[in-house]
Design a protein around this motif. Structure first.
Motif, PDB file in Angstrom:
ATOM      1  N   ASP A 148       0.840   3.930  24.874  1.00  0.00           N
ATOM      2  CA  ASP A 148      -0.469   3.740  23.870  1.00  0.00           C
ATOM      3  C   ASP A 148       0.030   3.983  22.473  1.00  0.00           C
ATOM      4  O   ASP A 148      -0.424   2.924  21.473  1.00  0.00           O
ATOM      5  N   ASP A 152      -0.118  -1.513  19.321  1.00  0.00           N
ATOM      6  CA  ASP A 152      -0.164  -2.217  18.039  1.00  0.00           C
ATOM      7  C   ASP A 152       1.001  -3.216  17.964  1.00  0.00           C
ATOM      8  O   ASP A 152       0.993  -4.307  17.297  1.00  0.00           O
ATOM      9  N   GLN A 177      -8.731   3.092  29.585  1.00  0.00           N
ATOM     10  CA  GLN A 177      -8.735   3.627  28.135  1.00  0.00           C
ATOM     11  C   GLN A 177      -7.630   3.246  27.380  1.00  0.00           C
ATOM     12  O   GLN A 177      -7.640   3.038  26.373  1.00  0.00           O
ATOM     13  N   THR A 178      -6.619   2.515  28.284  1.00  0.00           N
ATOM     14  CA  THR A 178      -5.424   1.994  27.502  1.00  0.00           C
ATOM     15  C   THR A 178      -5.905   0.503  27.044  1.00  0.00           C
ATOM     16  O   THR A 178      -5.612   0.179  26.016  1.00  0.00           O
ATOM     17  N   LYS A 215      -7.726  -0.065  23.657  1.00  0.00           N
ATOM     18  CA  LYS A 215      -6.853  -0.162  22.401  1.00  0.00           C
ATOM     19  C   LYS A 215      -5.881  -1.052  21.921  1.00  0.00           C
ATOM     20  O   LYS A 215      -5.333  -1.091  20.914  1.00  0.00           O
TER      21      LYS A 215
END
Length: 337
Positions: free
Chosen positions: A270, A274, A299-300, A303
């Motif tokens: 995680d 970006d 959940q991952t 993001k």
């Protein structure tokens, strides 16, 4: 002042020794009166001019450490990851009308990593895309050949590797190593994946600019991190995997020691999401995965930045199965187009 000179044929240690000796000789001559003030000024001016010239020529560079973790927990390795003098030589295992299968062994962070390279028969003469295959824990490179064969059938080369500890991890052991200033095994496993990508890039039949990481389960975590560090990679396909959600634990106050947090962030996929965007990020997960719940994958996924896609299969199970093939074919065609 110590100057590091570019000199072909000299190792880094020889250059350091060479410059230190020169420095010592200057001090020695000063102490004996062998250099007067006018001479010392001339020498100092000459050394300054040489330093400026070398800097402008790019010969003096600040070397990044080979392995590093930033204060925010971002793992980094110096690239490229393979020594050009130690190109691995593939050993041919099978050759048919449809594919070639070779075994390769390459050096990576003090270990010999074994891989199987499968390349489709290429009658067009054009280089084909390559995929780094990272199996789940306990799965060998041979055990990954079902997926490798399918990828080969639709036109993609691959390298499946035997990961250290066969993909298994010892989180507490790695934490102890990190706190002692040692390079954790999980970090080395990321480096192994980066090295596998370089093996593909050096193969004459594989397009070095069309490389993708694909991992299952624990291998998916290393695939995500490897893709983030490998800026040349086209993207990542993560099957039956998820991140650890370390930042959520920190926010809840369940993890407070800065060095412990730094380690856990460095091994959490995680942390690196970006750094993959806007490259392609594909997740494929079973709705009834008995090992990693679909909710953890979600959940991952939330993001991740664009471009991303999440494909769900109804079949129960963990890891790759043939029902994922239609998604793989579409997504790989898109990323390599």
């Amino acid at each position: 002042m110590l100057l590091f000179f570019c000199h072909s044929g000299r190792s880094a240690e020889e250059i350091r020794t060479f410059n230190m000796r020169g420095f010592v000789n200057i001090i020695w001559n000063f102490s004996r009166g062998g250099i007067n003030m006018k001479q010392s000024l001339a020498i100092g001016t000459a050394l300054l001019l040489i330093a400026v010239a070398l800097i402008l020529a790019g010969c003096i560079t600040k070397q990044e450490p080979e392995w590093d973790v930033t204060s925010d927990g971002f793992l980094s390795y110096r690239m490229p990851v393979l020594d050009s003098d130690l190109d691995p030589l593939p050993e041919s295992l099978e050759k048919t009308d449809n594919y070639t299968l070779c075994k390769v062994v390459y050096k990576s962070r003090g270990a010999d990593i074994e891989g199987l390279i499968r390349i489709p028969e290429n009658r067009s003469g054009k280089q084909v895309p390559g995929i780094v295959l990272l199996p789940g824990a306990t799965v060998t490179k041979e055990g990954e050949q079902g997926l490798a064969r399918y990828l080969c059938d639709i036109g993609y080369a691959s390298i499946a590797i035997d990961q250290r500890n066969l993909g298994g991890i010892n989180m507490e052991g790695d934490l102890r190593m990190f706190l002692n200033g040692e390079e954790p095994t999980q970090h080395k496993m990321v480096y192994d994946a980066l090295s596998a990508a370089e093996v593909l890039r050096r193969h004459p039949e594989i397009d070095p600019d069309r490389i993708l990481y694909l991992g299952e389960s624990n291998g998916g975590r290393f695939a995500i991190t490897g893709c983030a560090l490998d800026e040349r990679a086209r993207g990542v396909v993560a099957i039956s995997t998820c991140g650890y959600g370390i930042d959520a634990l920190v926010t809840l106050g369940r993890m407070k020691d800065p060095e412990v947090i730094r380690f856990y962030r460095s091994v959490d996929p995680d942390t690196y999401l970006d750094d993959i965007s806007p490259r392609t990020f594909v997740m494929i997960h079973s709705l009834n995965d008995p090992v990693i719940p679909y909710s953890s994958a979600q959940q991952t996924y939330i993001k991740i930045g664009e471009s991303k896609s999440l494909h769900i299969i109804e079949a129960e199970g963990h890891g790759y199965n043939a029902s994922m093939n239609p998604f793989l074919e579409v997504e790989l065609a898109r990323v390599f187009s």
